[in-house]
Each structure stands twice: as C-alpha cells, then as structure tokens.
Design a protein around this motif. Structure first.
Motif, PDB file in Angstrom:
ATOM      1  N   LYS A   2       0.850  -1.190   0.000  1.00 40.59           N
ATOM      2  CA  LYS A   2       0.000   0.000   0.000  1.00 40.59           C
ATOM      3  C   LYS A   2       0.894   1.253   0.000  1.00 40.59           C
ATOM      4  N   ALA A   4       0.603   5.810  -0.440  1.00 39.51           N
ATOM      5  CA  ALA A   4      -0.161   7.039  -0.693  1.00 39.51           C
ATOM      6  C   ALA A   4       0.701   7.905  -1.595  1.00 39.51           C
ATOM      7  N   ARG A   5       0.245   8.098  -2.830  1.00 38.09           N
ATOM      8  CA  ARG A   5       1.116   8.747  -3.824  1.00 38.09           C
ATOM      9  C   ARG A   5       0.528  10.039  -4.377  1.00 38.09           C
ATOM     10  N   ARG A   7      -0.223  11.684  -7.542  1.00 42.24           N
ATOM     11  CA  ARG A   7      -0.372  11.379  -8.971  1.00 42.24           C
ATOM     12  C   ARG A   7      -0.381  12.673  -9.761  1.00 42.24           C
ATOM     13  N   VAL A  14      -3.239   9.700  -3.621  1.00 44.02           N
ATOM     14  CA  VAL A  14      -4.024   8.543  -4.072  1.00 44.02           C
ATOM     15  C   VAL A  14      -3.489   7.305  -3.352  1.00 44.02           C
ATOM     16  N   PHE A  15      -4.385   6.597  -2.660  1.00 40.78           N
ATOM     17  CA  PHE A  15      -4.010   5.410  -1.900  1.00 40.78           C
ATOM     18  C   PHE A  15      -4.143   4.212  -2.824  1.00 40.78           C
ATOM     19  N   GLU A  16      -3.023   3.508  -3.078  1.00 40.27           N
ATOM     20  CA  GLU A  16      -3.106   2.430  -4.069  1.00 40.27           C
ATOM     21  C   GLU A  16      -2.132   1.306  -3.768  1.00 40.27           C
ATOM     22  N   ASP A  17      -2.308   0.203  -4.480  1.00 41.50           N
ATOM     23  CA  ASP A  17      -1.427  -0.959  -4.356  1.00 41.50           C
ATOM     24  C   ASP A  17      -0.380  -0.913  -5.447  1.00 41.50           C
ATOM     25  N   ILE A  18       0.900  -1.001  -5.055  1.00 47.25           N
ATOM     26  CA  ILE A  18       1.982  -1.010  -6.046  1.00 47.25           C
ATOM     27  C   ILE A  18       2.963  -2.122  -5.653  1.00 47.25           C
ATOM     28  N   PRO A  58       4.493   9.522 -10.519  1.00 45.29           N
ATOM     29  CA  PRO A  58       4.045   9.419  -9.124  1.00 45.29           C
ATOM     30  C   PRO A  58       5.187   9.575  -8.111  1.00 45.29           C
ATOM     31  N   ALA A 125       4.336   4.641   2.617  1.00 41.86           N
ATOM     32  CA  ALA A 125       4.164   3.352   1.949  1.00 41.86           C
ATOM     33  C   ALA A 125       4.625   2.273   2.916  1.00 41.86           C
TER      34      ALA A 125
END
Ligand code: ZN
Length: 273
Positions: A2, A4-5, A7, A14-18, A58, A125
């Motif tokens: 997880k 928080a990037r 963008r 934006v909170f996302e899976d990378i 990002p 992250a």
C-alpha cells in the motif's frame, strides 16, 4: 504494497497498491512502521517545489521514516551489524559520500543529495529501499511514532546545537536563546537543555501559548517578544538571566525580523545557528 502517492500536484494523495520495491546490493528494504508528516510534505503535495525541482509523479512523500529491516542487500558486510527485524530510523539527506560536505557529515547539503519522499519511494508506503549507511539502529522499546519526527524536525535544531557546541558556545556560564517555538523550536529547547552543558536556555516567541509549551519542555525562562524593541527584550533578558546578551542563538524561525532581533541580542563573541 500500500502506498499514498502524488499522482498530480495540488490534488489529494491517491491510496493504491503497487509492487514492493527491489533493493540495490548496498541497500536495505525497510518495512515502514511510522512516518512523520513534515510541513515540506504538505508543500510538496501543494506543488510548492515545482519551481525548484519539478519531480515527475508518481511521488511517494514522507521522509521522517522509522521501521524494521525487512531485507538486506548482498554486499552489506556483517560488520555493519544489521539484521532482519532490527528497529531502525532512516537518516534523510542521502549524500554521495565523497564531496566536501559529505566528508564532514553534512550529507544533507551534498550537491548530489537524494531525499526519501521526494521521488519514487517515500515513507507513506509499506516499504522503502534505503542505502544501508543511512539506517540507524534503535532500541526496541522506543516508540516508532515518537522516533519518526526526530529524523528531520529533531535533526535540524540538533545540527545547529552541535555546531554551537563545537564552536565552544555552550557551558554553565552561557545563555542560549531559542527563537521561534514551533515543531523545531520545541526540539531545540530540549536539545539545548540536554546538550547545553548546563547553559541557561531562554525561549523567544510572540505567542504566549507557544512560550508555555517551551517552558513545559524545559526552557529556563521565556520572553514574549511581541511588539517589543530589541532593547526592551534585552532588559527582560537581563532580569531573568543577569545578562542582556545571548551567547548563542538557535534560530528556528528564520524570519527577517527575528534575525534582526537575534543579531541585536547576540554577544560580541556569540554564535548564531
Ligand atoms: Zn556529497
């Protein structure tokens, strides 16, 4: 993982899976347990630094990082004393290690400096790759969330006090002024008390509530400077400390009027950091 990037600048993170990042042979992978939020993180998100260094998104912000060692790069010697699971803080300001600033420990002003949280990877992250020489082991009983801000907000006034100490500006007969009592200033008061070798620590600010906080954190005395001339402030200083000049100043505000006041109050052999 997880993360928080940024963008797009001036937009919410934006909170996302990378993917979990890979590490270089001389890096460790730190599993982030806590990360401070610095004013510069907010400025970064708001696009403030675009005029100076336009970092392409990002971007994962966050440079006040603590966590545990998750993986260790292949060339890191056993003598480095690092093991998986160790609790660490991440010293930010990763210099090249070879320039004249790096050679005296000022890696944060290296012309080739890299900062976590100002590029692909940062503390907001679950994992971050870190050059092994920039992790510092810490005792397991210390709280991650209390350690995190020490790596930047704490380190900044600490550096100033170290310089004043090295210049011989501290000791039991010295009076040290801390200017500006915010996040940095409250650390400066505590470090000045801890490292001041018995120096008297005086906090200067315009806000009575902030001065009360400085007192709570150990300032020997406080001076409200709001609306006062330099000579009035000097008189007040003399009343509380017996001298109307300061032997050293840690300026945590950097505002022009504070600097003017500071130089007016600085003793002839004084130090300003
Ligand atoms: Zn360097």
């Amino acid at each position: 993982m997880k993360a928080a990037r940024i963008r797009e600048y001036k937009k919410p993170l934006v909170f996302e899976d990378i993917p979990i990042p890979d590490i270089q042979a001389d890096e460790v992978l730190v599993k982030v347990e806590a990360c401070g939020m610095c004013r510069s993180d907010v400025l970064l998100v708001d696009g403030f630094f675009q005029n100076y260094a336009n970092i392409a998104p990002p971007v994962i912000p966050g440079h006040e990082i603590t966590g545990t060692i998750h993986r260790i790069g292949s060339v890191i010697p056993k003598a480095a004393g690092l093991s998986e699971g160790d609790h660490v803080v991440v010293a930010p300001g990763w210099g090249d290690g070879v320039c004249r600033h790096c050679q005296v420990g000022d890696t944060h002003i290296c012309p080739n400096v890299r900062w976590p949280g100002f590029g692909t990877y940062g503390g907001f992250a679950e994992y971050i790759p870190v050059p092994a020489r920039y992790v510092i082991k810490v005792a397991n009983h210390l709280k991650f969330e209390e350690l995190a801000p020490l790596t930047d907000a704490g380190l900044t006034p600490y550096r100033g006090i170290k310089k004043i100490r090295d210049a011989g500006g501290l000791g039991p007969d010295r009076v040290v002024g801390v200017f500006g009592i915010g996040g940095l200033g409250t650390y400066a008061v505590q470090y000045a008390k801890l490292l001041g070798a018995g120096a008297t620590v005086v906090a200067f600010a315009r806000n009575p509530e902030k001065l009360a906080v400085a007192k709570q954190y150990g300032a020997d005395s406080i001076v409200d400077i709001k609306g006062k001339s330099a000579s009035d402030v000097g008189k007040e200083l003399k009343k509380t400390t017996g001298q109307d000049k300061l032997d050293a100043i840690i300026d945590c505000a950097g505002a022009p009027e504070m600097m003017q006041l500071g130089f007016a109050l600085l003793a002839i052999s004084g130090h300003y950091a």
